[in-house]
Design an enzyme around this catalytic site. Structure first.
Site, PDB file in Angstrom:
ATOM      1  N   SER A 231      44.469  32.317  32.487  1.00 22.97           N
ATOM      2  CA  SER A 231      43.176  32.474  33.143  1.00 22.97           C
ATOM      3  C   SER A 231      42.593  31.103  33.486  1.00 22.97           C
ATOM      4  O   SER A 231      43.221  30.329  34.215  1.00 22.97           O
ATOM      5  CB  SER A 231      42.259  33.304  32.239  1.00 22.97           C
ATOM      6  N   ASP A 451      45.322  42.678  38.058  1.00 29.87           N
ATOM      7  CA  ASP A 451      44.451  41.792  37.291  1.00 29.87           C
ATOM      8  C   ASP A 451      43.049  41.785  37.889  1.00 29.87           C
ATOM      9  O   ASP A 451      42.868  41.405  39.049  1.00 29.87           O
ATOM     10  CB  ASP A 451      45.038  40.370  37.310  1.00 29.87           C
ATOM     11  N   HIS A 479      44.778  41.765  32.589  1.00 32.77           N
ATOM     12  CA  HIS A 479      44.631  40.327  32.785  1.00 32.77           C
ATOM     13  C   HIS A 479      45.783  39.595  32.105  1.00 32.77           C
ATOM     14  O   HIS A 479      45.905  39.618  30.885  1.00 32.77           O
ATOM     15  CB  HIS A 479      43.285  39.897  32.198  1.00 32.77           C
TER      16      HIS A 479
END
Length: 510
Positions: A231, A451, A479
């Site tokens: 991320s 995602d 995610h």
């Protein structure tokens, strides 16, 4: 709402892939760690002095993990890498997980879980158990809390009361009075940080942290960096690769962030990503009626719950289930397909007057404990996110965007148009570079089609921007992808250990 959120701690899931990995780069090992002082960005960095810390598992596991031992240290870095001698220092906390059955050591694998604001220290303790065994046997798993986070000179300026107000407030205020209340709450948060830290708020930027990573590499004695970033951690890795391309051994960037996007464009893509994820949740509800008690139209149920909470919030234990808390619970549940069943039951319970499960979802996202105390996740998230951008929409511009985005993204658009904290942030800005990692070794970039937080299209964009990126696509939900599916696991393992770069445009199925 935070700009990016750390990956959920989920166990690996197995799946298949459509294209096998192919060796395209000769493998090589790293040498043993150096014990001599060296430099990073022209600053001398002393070798890390590790000390046993066997109790770091507490709060993460119920009992000590088997076959892993932990050591901890701190490394001092300049507060301002642009003026290292004229600023103070930050203490960066590191933990090293080392398998007791380690053999054929490759080197140190640095891990960052994202956020910004998540604890890489705690995440590495977790991942030292839940990374593939083959990787743990070959690497020291090293986690660090970036500057301003957790154990590393933490930013602390938000009170629990102000955070409760921030999360509880209407996420998509439509009347002038409600919007004014949101502006006032976020202004108070921003001013509190400005009053405490002043111009030093810019020290918490992503570029400053990327330079810290090179100092940590030097401190643990590695000639080059091996890194796994999730991320927001992909942004950290991309900035590192641009600043120090020759110091890259292997970087895996999973749940990719496109550094070329403006804050506004990134927020809009995230709104679209969450709408897509909620549509997938709806499809699941229709196909799993016994597991989804709220029926075949969960969007209508959630939007009604938020609307009802604006005027008649359900009373919980010590607080009311206001529109903001309901919205936060929904956001929290969309990071992993495994949370869909929980969301459905939470919404059903809320309809029946019980908000407990809804609050559990929301509090897990907010890092709020049962006593109402918060970690410094959101203090750091605001400090990093606001320092990183010098093109934040103003309060007036955000208000104008709100109805436009609401019409395109009915559930999430209005809320994600409102980055009111950064719009009122008092600190100076320090934007990160966005360009090619010329001269770097190949870098693996992973994108997941479902995602919500870092929508898939950012992954090919990041790989292209870097110029040395190799893309892996996972046809999955949630995610990030590694280590959730066998195809991605195999490709990433071979890259990390042997430097075998995956085949171009590798696609992995569920």
């Amino acid at each position: 709402m935070r700009r990016l959120v750390p990956v959920l701690l989920v166990a690996a899931l197995l799946g298949g892939c459509s294209t096998p990995a192919a060796p395209t780069q000769a493998g090589r090992k790293l040498s043993a760690p150096s014990q001599e002082p060296s430099t990073a960005s022209g600053v001398q960095i002393e070798p890390a002095v590790w000390k046993p810390c066997p109790d770091v598992y507490k709060g993460i596991f119920s009992s000590p993990p088997q076959n892993v031992k932990y050591d901890c240290t701190t490394v001092k870095v300049p507060q301002d890498w642009q003026n290292p001698e004229g600023s103070g220092t930050f203490d960066i906390a590191l933990v090293r997980g080392r398998s007791t059955t380690q053999r054929d050591r490759v080197g140190s694998l640095f891990i960052n879980p994202g956020g910004p604001g998540a604890s890489g220290f705690e995440y590495a303790v977790y991942r030292s158990v839940y990374l593939p065994a083959e990787v743990v046997r070959r690497f020291d798993v090293i986690g660090f809390d970036p500057r301003g986070i957790g154990r590393s000179s933490p930013v602390q300026c938000f009170s629990a009361a102000d955070l409760d107000a921030n999360f509880g407030i209407d996420p998509d205020p439509q009347t002038d009075a409600a919007f004014g209340e949101s502006v006032a709450v976020t202004r108070r948060l921003a001013q509190t940080c400005g009053d405490k830290y002043g111009d030093t708020l810019r020290y918490f930027s992503t570029e400053q942290t990327a330079r810290d990573i090179d100092a940590l590499r030097v401190a643990v004695g590695e000639k080059q960096l091996t890194y796994l970033g999730y991320s927001y951690g992909t942004l950290l890795g991309a900035v590192y690769a641009q600043l120090f391309p020759k110091n890259v051994r292997a970087l895996v960037l999973d749940g990719a962030v496109d550094p070329t996007l403006s804050m506004q464009d990134s927020a809009e893509k995230q709104a679209a990503g969450f709408e897509h994820a909620f549509d997938n949740f709806t499809t699941w509800c229709k196909a799993n009626t016994t597991s989804c008690p709220i029926g075949p139209d969960p969007r209508a149920v959630v939007m009604k719950a938020i609307a009802d909470a604006r005027t008649a919030p359900v009373q919980g234990k010590g607080r009311k289930a206001t529109a903001g808390w309901v919205f936060t619970a929904v956001v929290s549940s969309l990071y992993s397909e495994s949370s869909w069943r929980v969301l459905a039951q939470a919404m059903q319970d809320l309809r029946g007057g019980n908000p407990d499960k809804m609050f559990q979802l929301a509090d897990s996202y907010a890092e709020r404990d049962p006593e109402g105390k918060y970690s410094n996740m959101f203090d750091a998230n605001a400090a990093v996110g606001c320092a990183d951008s010098d093109n934040t929409p103003t309060v007036e511009q955000a208000r104008a965007l709100q109805p436009q985005w609401r019409s395109k993204y009915p559930l999430f658009g209005g809320a994600l148009a409102l980055n009111l904290i950064c719009a009122q942030w008092p600190g100076k800005r320090d934007p990160y570079p966005a360009g090619a990692a010329t001269g770097s070794a190949p870098i693996v970039v992973i994108g997941t089609l479902g995602d919500p937080a870092t929508p898939y299209e950012q992954a090919p964009a990041l790989a292209k921007m870097l110029g040395v990126g190799t893309l892996i696509t996972w046809r999955g939900e949630g995610h990030t992808a590694y280590p959730k599916t066998g195809c991605v696991i195999e490709a990433v393992n071979r890259y990390l250990i042997d430097l075998r770069v995956p085949a171009a445009n590798l696609t992995c199925d569920k």
